[in-house]
Scaffold this active site. Structure first.
Site, PDB file in Angstrom:
ATOM      1  N   SER A  73      66.818   6.547 -53.431  1.00 56.69           N
ATOM      2  CA  SER A  73      65.576   6.185 -54.104  1.00 56.69           C
ATOM      3  C   SER A  73      64.545   5.822 -53.051  1.00 56.69           C
ATOM      4  O   SER A  73      64.895   5.553 -51.891  1.00 56.69           O
ATOM      5  CB  SER A  73      65.812   4.981 -55.033  1.00 56.69           C
ATOM      6  OG  SER A  73      64.587   4.464 -55.527  1.00 56.69           O
TER       7      SER A  73
ATOM      8  N   TYR B 236      69.247  -3.238 -57.385  1.00 58.35           N
ATOM      9  CA  TYR B 236      69.270  -1.774 -57.343  1.00 58.35           C
ATOM     10  C   TYR B 236      68.876  -1.281 -55.957  1.00 58.35           C
ATOM     11  O   TYR B 236      69.524  -0.392 -55.386  1.00 58.35           O
ATOM     12  CB  TYR B 236      68.327  -1.233 -58.409  1.00 58.35           C
ATOM     13  CG  TYR B 236      68.182   0.274 -58.442  1.00 58.35           C
ATOM     14  CD1 TYR B 236      69.212   1.084 -58.899  1.00 58.35           C
ATOM     15  CD2 TYR B 236      66.993   0.881 -58.023  1.00 58.35           C
ATOM     16  CE1 TYR B 236      69.073   2.457 -58.939  1.00 58.35           C
ATOM     17  CE2 TYR B 236      66.842   2.257 -58.071  1.00 58.35           C
ATOM     18  CZ  TYR B 236      67.887   3.045 -58.523  1.00 58.35           C
ATOM     19  OH  TYR B 236      67.732   4.404 -58.562  1.00 58.35           O
TER      20      TYR B 236
END
Length: 285
Positions: free
Chosen positions: A131, A144
């Protein structure tokens, strides 16, 4: 024909990438977490008119990982993942551990067995779907982001370790895409096993702190990385975001730890001001 296994294909970007790979005629095994997702993807692929082999692969289950290792794949795309929203100070132990179990430990263990077969063949490719927050971070997505930073380290290390054996390693770094995944992070707080009175933030008043992009633009870019059209190790696939990510990561070298103390960070303020599922507004030409 190259055989590609992509995990986490039951929803989101990995779902779109799996279908796009199949549309282009690749031999695709789509791994999903559970049987309802498996059945839903069967219907989805039938409606799309593509051939897709669908397997239940929960990366946290040893039996599923062991079975996936028998598939004899040429390319492994580690896409399975979850997002636990909330401030680091608030997230309960169970949620933190699950974040790392699903996003880091499971994929790493799955990769170990599949990579051994690639080493034996002296050929193969391993891709980790990381990400943009695997490079940077943001408020309320810290757990996350930590999992994605860990994947970045695993990928970079494996690239060095497997180089002499002819096995490629790459990462895909999506930005915020509007698939429902990011906004779901703030739903988990409703069922935390904690004392809500001790929370630093009221999550009913907060939303995902970034505007999000329309997801269909990501699928072709992901496929380009998976099929080797992009030769890069790191691939930021969000439109026009790569340069901004580089610049922001450089700013951390000069950021002072006391900067802004006593004031609310602008990205935290974004969480108060943005509504869920806010799309990036197009720039007028």
């Amino acid at each position: 024909m190259t055989r590609i296994l992509i995990t986490g294909a039951g929803s989101g970007l990995n779902n779109g990438a799996a279908l796009e790979l199949a549309r282009r005629g690749h031999d695709v095994i789509a791994g999903v977490e559970n049987f309802p997702q498996l059945r839903a993807l069967e219907l989805q692929s039938k409606q799309a008119g593509v051939n897709l082999r669908i397997e239940k692969i929960d990366v946290t289950k040893e039996g599923d990982r062991r079975r996936a290792a028998t598939f004899d794949v040429d390319v492994l795309v580690n896409g399975a993942g979850i997002i636990e929203g909330g401030a680091i100070i608030d997230i309960p132990d169970e949620n933190l551990r699950r974040q790392l179990d699903v996003n880091v430990i499971g994929p790493a263990l799955l990769t170990q067995e599949i990579a051994r077969k690639m080493v034996e063949r002296r050929k193969g490719k391993i891709i980790f779907v990381s990400s943009v927050v695997g490079i940077l971070s943001g408020p309320f997505v810290g757990a996350y982001a930590a999992s994605k930073h860990a994947l970045e380290a695993i990928a970079e290390t494996m690239a060095m370790e497997l180089q002499e054996f002819g096995v490629e390693v790459a990462v895909i770094n999506p930005g915020p895409f509007l698939t429902g995944f990011n906004d779901a992070a703030f739903l988990a707080t409703r069922v935390w096993d904690d004392d809500p009175s001790r929370r630093l933030f009221d999550y009913d008043k907060l939303a995902f702190p970034f505007e999000q992009f329309e997801p269909s633009v990501a699928f072709a870019s992901m496929v380009d990385v998976i099929t080797g059209e992009s030769p890069l190790f790191r691939n930021v696939i969000t439109p026009d975001l790569a340069q901004a990510v580089r610049e922001q990561s450089q700013q951390l070298w000069t950021h002072k730890s006391a900067d802004g103390l006593g004031t609310r960070h602008p990205l935290v303020q974004n969480s108060y001001e943005l509504r869920p599922e806010t799309l990036v507004q197009p720039v007028d030409a």
